[in-house]
Design a protein around this motif. Structure first.
Motif, PDB file in Angstrom:
ATOM      1  N   GLY A 125       0.777  -1.233   0.000  1.00  0.00           N
ATOM      2  CA  GLY A 125       0.000   0.000   0.000  1.00  0.00           C
ATOM      3  C   GLY A 125       0.800   1.270   0.000  1.00  0.00           C
ATOM      4  O   GLY A 125       0.223   2.362  -0.076  1.00  0.00           O
ATOM      5  N   VAL A 126       2.138   1.171   0.076  1.00  0.00           N
ATOM      6  CA  VAL A 126       2.985   2.368   0.075  1.00  0.00           C
ATOM      7  C   VAL A 126       3.514   2.599  -1.333  1.00  0.00           C
ATOM      8  O   VAL A 126       3.962   1.668  -2.009  1.00  0.00           O
ATOM      9  N   SER A 127       3.452   3.834  -1.796  1.00  0.00           N
ATOM     10  CA  SER A 127       3.946   4.190  -3.122  1.00  0.00           C
ATOM     11  C   SER A 127       4.750   5.476  -3.048  1.00  0.00           C
ATOM     12  O   SER A 127       4.609   6.269  -2.117  1.00  0.00           O
ATOM     13  N   VAL A 174       7.882  12.032  -2.127  1.00  0.00           N
ATOM     14  CA  VAL A 174       7.161  11.561  -0.946  1.00  0.00           C
ATOM     15  C   VAL A 174       6.820  10.084  -1.089  1.00  0.00           C
ATOM     16  O   VAL A 174       6.745   9.543  -2.205  1.00  0.00           O
ATOM     17  N   ALA A 175       6.618   9.457   0.064  1.00  0.00           N
ATOM     18  CA  ALA A 175       6.033   8.124   0.132  1.00  0.00           C
ATOM     19  C   ALA A 175       4.672   8.268   0.793  1.00  0.00           C
ATOM     20  O   ALA A 175       4.530   8.983   1.799  1.00  0.00           O
ATOM     21  N   GLU A 176       3.660   7.601   0.236  1.00  0.00           N
ATOM     22  CA  GLU A 176       2.294   7.743   0.729  1.00  0.00           C
ATOM     23  C   GLU A 176       1.674   6.386   1.046  1.00  0.00           C
ATOM     24  O   GLU A 176       2.006   5.375   0.424  1.00  0.00           O
ATOM     25  N   HIS A 177       0.764   6.409   2.010  1.00  0.00           N
ATOM     26  CA  HIS A 177      -0.056   5.237   2.314  1.00  0.00           C
ATOM     27  C   HIS A 177      -1.490   5.715   2.503  1.00  0.00           C
ATOM     28  O   HIS A 177      -1.757   6.541   3.380  1.00  0.00           O
ATOM     29  N   GLU A 178      -2.382   5.233   1.664  1.00  0.00           N
ATOM     30  CA  GLU A 178      -3.795   5.604   1.705  1.00  0.00           C
ATOM     31  C   GLU A 178      -3.968   7.121   1.695  1.00  0.00           C
ATOM     32  O   GLU A 178      -4.768   7.697   2.441  1.00  0.00           O
ATOM     33  N   ILE A 212      11.270   2.205   3.695  1.00  0.00           N
ATOM     34  CA  ILE A 212      10.692   3.345   2.975  1.00  0.00           C
ATOM     35  C   ILE A 212      11.739   4.429   2.726  1.00  0.00           C
ATOM     36  O   ILE A 212      11.835   4.965   1.608  1.00  0.00           O
ATOM     37  N   TYR A 213      12.527   4.767   3.742  1.00  0.00           N
ATOM     38  CA  TYR A 213      13.565   5.784   3.558  1.00  0.00           C
ATOM     39  C   TYR A 213      14.571   5.333   2.506  1.00  0.00           C
ATOM     40  O   TYR A 213      15.007   6.122   1.660  1.00  0.00           O
ATOM     41  N   ARG A 214      14.951   4.059   2.532  1.00  0.00           N
ATOM     42  CA  ARG A 214      15.884   3.537   1.526  1.00  0.00           C
ATOM     43  C   ARG A 214      15.306   3.665   0.118  1.00  0.00           C
ATOM     44  O   ARG A 214      16.002   4.025  -0.831  1.00  0.00           O
ATOM     45  N   ALA A 215      14.023   3.341  -0.021  1.00  0.00           N
ATOM     46  CA  ALA A 215      13.386   3.428  -1.331  1.00  0.00           C
ATOM     47  C   ALA A 215      13.309   4.872  -1.815  1.00  0.00           C
ATOM     48  O   ALA A 215      13.535   5.169  -2.997  1.00  0.00           O
TER      49      ALA A 215
END
Length: 262
Positions: A125-127, A174-178, A212-215
């Motif tokens: 769910g994270v993009s 940014v990384a987002e979830h929902e 997430i930070y790595r991505a």
């Protein structure tokens, strides 16, 4: 010369110039010092080196620099950026004597951009995406303020929006979830150098340790490579430093900001 020494030399020569402050609205010189003014009432003192100055001379420079900013009622705060590898006799004491307070020391990290270009499995769910709309930027800024433990401020978001309007190459990711931003950071390509900087990395506590930070860092590295930048630099906290070290960045020195408020 070791690789770390070569990277530090490139940092001093290429980055400790006007390239360090692309959004400055004013720059004055005081000896080797650059007295920078930013929008929003912020002063910033930096330099390539202190030219072998004595403790007495450095003390005079600190007092004169602060007097310069005090004379402008619009300036509410000033940051004096120090580096651990500089020869700066008496600087710490002179800053304290003039009302500056040291903040957390961070690591200056430098390494090849390609080493950060890795594939990372994100949580379900994270993009990731690059943002430029005002609504997204204000949401990103509010999240970063919260993570960094500072009061949420429209001024911080306004400063980022002014940078975006300048079209100076800065990218916001940014990384987002929902629909909620859970991590963010920016990429700052430095014109006429080999470098791009990765800054402002912040991840909500409940989302840390999941890649997430790595991505987000990998996405910014790919963007830097696409722009022809071969080196990445960052001032890193003790949270992000080990992550960057695992992907080939080196701790070449330290930096400590000293802050004065009116």
């Amino acid at each position: 010369m070791t690789l770390s020494e070569e990277l530090l030399m490139a940092y001093d020569r290429q980055l400790r110039t006007d390239a360090e402050t692309p959004s400055a609205i004013g720059i004055e010189r005081l000896g080797p010092l650059r007295l920078v003014t930013f929008a929003g009432g912020r002063g910033f003192v930096t330099y390539q080196d202190l030219a072998g100055a004595s403790a007495r001379t450095i003390s005079h420079w600190v007092a004169e620099a602060l007097a310069f900013y005090r004379s402008d009622p619009a300036i509410a705060r000033v940051e004096w950026k120090t580096r651990g590898h500089d020869h700066a006799p008496g600087l710490h004491g002179a800053l304290l004597d003039n009302g500056f307070e040291p903040d957390e020391t961070e690591s200056i990290m430098i390494g090849p951009a390609h080493s950060l270009n890795v594939q990372v499995q994100l949580p379900p769910g994270v993009s990731l995406r690059r943002v430029s709309a005002e609504r997204d930027i204000r949401a990103m800024s509010a999240m970063q303020d919260e993570v960094f433990g500072v009061d949420a401020s429209d001024g911080n978001a306004d400063a980022i929006l002014r940078r975006v309007a300048r079209e100076d190459g800065m990218e916001l990711w940014v990384a987002e979830h929902e629909g909620a931003i859970v991590s963010a950071g920016r990429l700052e390509p430095v014109p006429d150098t080999d470098f791009a900087g990765i800054w402002g990395g912040a991840t909500r506590a409940e989302w840390r340790g999941q890649g997430i930070y790595r991505a987000l860092t990998a996405a910014r590295a790919r963007a830097a490579l696409a722009l022809g930048k071969t080196l990445i630099h960052s001032d890193s906290t003790e949270y992000s430093r080990p992550i960057l070290e695992r992907y080939g960045l080196r701790r070449v020195s330290t930096t400590t900001p000293y802050r004065w408020r009116r």
